[in-house]
Design a protein around this motif. Structure first.
Motif, short mmCIF file in Angstrom:
data_model
loop_
_atom_site.label_atom_id
_atom_site.label_comp_id
_atom_site.label_asym_id
_atom_site.label_seq_id
_atom_site.Cartn_x
_atom_site.Cartn_y
_atom_site.Cartn_z
N TYR A 106 41.33 8.79 -26.27
CA TYR A 106 42.59 8.79 -25.53
C TYR A 106 43.19 10.20 -25.48
O TYR A 106 43.69 10.64 -24.45
N ARG A 107 43.14 10.91 -26.59
CA ARG A 107 43.79 12.22 -26.64
C ARG A 107 43.13 13.21 -25.68
O ARG A 107 43.82 14.01 -25.05
N TRP A 108 41.81 13.17 -25.61
CA TRP A 108 41.12 14.24 -24.87
C TRP A 108 40.57 13.80 -23.52
O TRP A 108 40.02 14.62 -22.78
N SER A 109 40.73 12.53 -23.12
CA SER A 109 40.19 12.09 -21.83
C SER A 109 41.26 11.98 -20.75
O SER A 109 40.93 11.95 -19.58
N TYR A 110 42.51 11.83 -21.13
CA TYR A 110 43.59 11.68 -20.15
C TYR A 110 44.33 13.01 -20.01
O TYR A 110 44.66 13.64 -21.02
N GLU A 111 44.58 13.39 -18.77
CA GLU A 111 45.06 14.75 -18.52
C GLU A 111 46.39 15.06 -19.23
O GLU A 111 46.52 16.11 -19.86
N HIS A 112 47.35 14.14 -19.13
CA HIS A 112 48.64 14.40 -19.77
C HIS A 112 48.48 14.65 -21.26
O HIS A 112 49.08 15.54 -21.83
N ASP A 113 47.69 13.79 -21.87
CA ASP A 113 47.49 13.86 -23.31
C ASP A 113 46.79 15.18 -23.68
O ASP A 113 47.19 15.88 -24.62
N ARG A 114 45.77 15.50 -22.90
CA ARG A 114 44.97 16.70 -23.17
C ARG A 114 45.83 17.96 -23.02
O ARG A 114 45.77 18.87 -23.84
N ASP A 206 50.55 10.10 -28.76
CA ASP A 206 49.94 10.66 -27.54
C ASP A 206 50.41 9.84 -26.34
O ASP A 206 50.48 8.60 -26.40
N PRO A 207 50.75 10.50 -25.22
CA PRO A 207 51.46 9.80 -24.13
C PRO A 207 50.77 8.52 -23.63
O PRO A 207 51.44 7.49 -23.50
N THR A 208 49.48 8.57 -23.34
CA THR A 208 48.86 7.40 -22.71
C THR A 208 48.80 6.19 -23.65
O THR A 208 49.30 5.11 -23.30
N PRO A 209 48.22 6.31 -24.86
CA PRO A 209 48.20 5.13 -25.73
C PRO A 209 49.59 4.73 -26.23
O PRO A 209 49.85 3.54 -26.45
N ALA A 210 50.50 5.71 -26.36
CA ALA A 210 51.85 5.37 -26.85
C ALA A 210 52.56 4.48 -25.83
O ALA A 210 53.29 3.56 -26.20
N ALA A 211 52.33 4.74 -24.53
CA ALA A 211 52.96 3.89 -23.51
C ALA A 211 52.37 2.49 -23.57
O ALA A 211 53.09 1.48 -23.46
#
Ligand SMILES: N[C@@H](CCC(=O)N[C@@H](CS)C(=O)NCC(=O)O)C(=O)O
Length: 355
Positions: A106-114, A206-211
């Protein structure tokens, strides 16, 4: 004490959740400017590393917490019932070693998170490099994504299963948290502390999994805050004396994922392989890196099991009915890491989890 760590690190978050709960004061520093010194003192460049008042260093969160429990016995995080304690250690090991892949994905595959995380890491970890910040961010992104996603078996074909690992963990936890505030009682145990690595520092921040957590599993977001704040709580701090039936869903998930990985990793290590494949649930993973450290994790779980009385062993086995769990009590798969043979951890020279 001084904790050498990073504000967004998995295992630093786990240790911090523990220290806050216990009320042990610490001061955080970022270690990376002096890597040669860390390697010399602690064996491996990884975080967290604890620098103690007595001058000694501790690394590896699992034995570090075990050592601190001996020194700070108030508010124990290890259940006093040996069967419950074993189940708690198993959940800790799953949190440490299985959920890592989903967290890094999740941290390194989604742009916002990365983009966000590379900025934080560049500022905490790479300021000693005489390079512009955008270059340091680029290097961080490339290293983390290559090493912990692309070289850890995540492909278009395995991606749905890697995501499901996060959801299944929350479903399993939820089944337990419906009945009590913490997984194994009225107070956090090592099972809760272990799960704070992934759930606090990655999925919760991290933004994506936190949402996803906030919107679809809000009770888990609430649990993350509860564990983080548990040090302020007074009143009943007891842990369960028996393994609750509501742990069954999480324990089944652990059998089908983490235990499969521990087994295939140990077999591959024994054959001298550098990579291995495995079938976990409906997903086939290829090119997974063999980890000597995870062979050691299996050895430690087996030692814990064999330290139980025959009645306690039978009780543990009744809670772990899946065939995969035979790995923990049968010796047909060798687990011989030759790491920390004298059981000096956390004061030994550590090794990295992944090569
Ligand atoms: N088994 C160790 C693992 C520590 C670990 O791997 N920490 C990560 C950060 S969360 C790290 O420092 N990795 C080193 C790297 O990326 O090279 C523990 O439980 O403390």
């Amino acid at each position: 004490m001084k904790v050498w760590g990073v504000s967004v690190s998995y295992y630093t978050g786990k240790l911090e959740a523990y220290l806050r709960y216990k009320g042990i004061a610490y001061e955080m520093q970022h270690p990376f400017a002096d890597q040669a010194r860390i390697r010399k003192l602690a064996g491996a460049v990884q975080v967290p590393i604890v620098e103690r008042e007595d001058g000694r260093f501790m690394s590896d969160s699992t034995p570090t917490i075990q050592q601190l429990e001996r020194e700070f016995p108030a508010r124990p995080v290890f259940p006093s019932n040996p069967v419950v304690r074993f189940i708690a250690l198993l959940i800790e090991d799953y949190a440490d070693e299985w959920l890592w892949r989903s967290a890094m994905y999740y941290r390194w595959s989604y742009e916002h998170d990365r983009e966000l995380l590379s900025r934080i890491l560049a500022d905490e970890v790479t300021t000693h490099l005489p390079l512009p910040r955008f270059v340091r961010r680029y290097l961080v992104k490339r290293r983390q994504r290559t090493r912990f996603v692309l070289q850890d078996g995540v492909t278009d074909q395995t991606r749905p299963h890697v995501e499901a690992g996060f959801f299944n963990a929350m479903d399993g936890m939820l089944a337990m948290l419906k009945n009590r505030p913490y997984l194994l009682g009225q107070t956090p145990s090592i099972a809760d502390i272990g799960l704070m690595g992934p759930m606090l520092r990655h999925f919760g921040q991290d933004p994506t999994p936190a949402a996803i957590m906030r919107n679809e599993w809000p009770a888990i977001a609430e649990w993350v805050a509860r564990v983080w704040n548990a040090g302020t709580m007074s009143g009943d701090t007891s842990l369960l004396e028996t393994v609750p039936a509501d742990a069954a869903l999480l324990l089944k998930e652990i059998a089908e994922t983490h235990i499969v990985q521990l087994r295939e990793n140990a077999l591959a290590y024994g054959r001298g392989q550098r990579t291995f494949e495995m079938q976990a649930q409906d997903c086939h993973y290829q090119n997974l890196p063999v980890s000597r450290y995870r062979v050691y994790c299996l050895e430690r779980l087996r030692e814990e099991f064999h330290a139980l009385s025959p009645d306690q062993q039978a009780d543990v086995r009744s809670h772990l009915p899946q065939a995969e769990y035979a790995l923990l009590w049968e010796a047909d798969v060798a687990a011989t890491s030759l790491y920390d043979v004298d059981r000096q951890a956390p004061f030994n020279k550590a090794i990295n989890v992944l090569p």
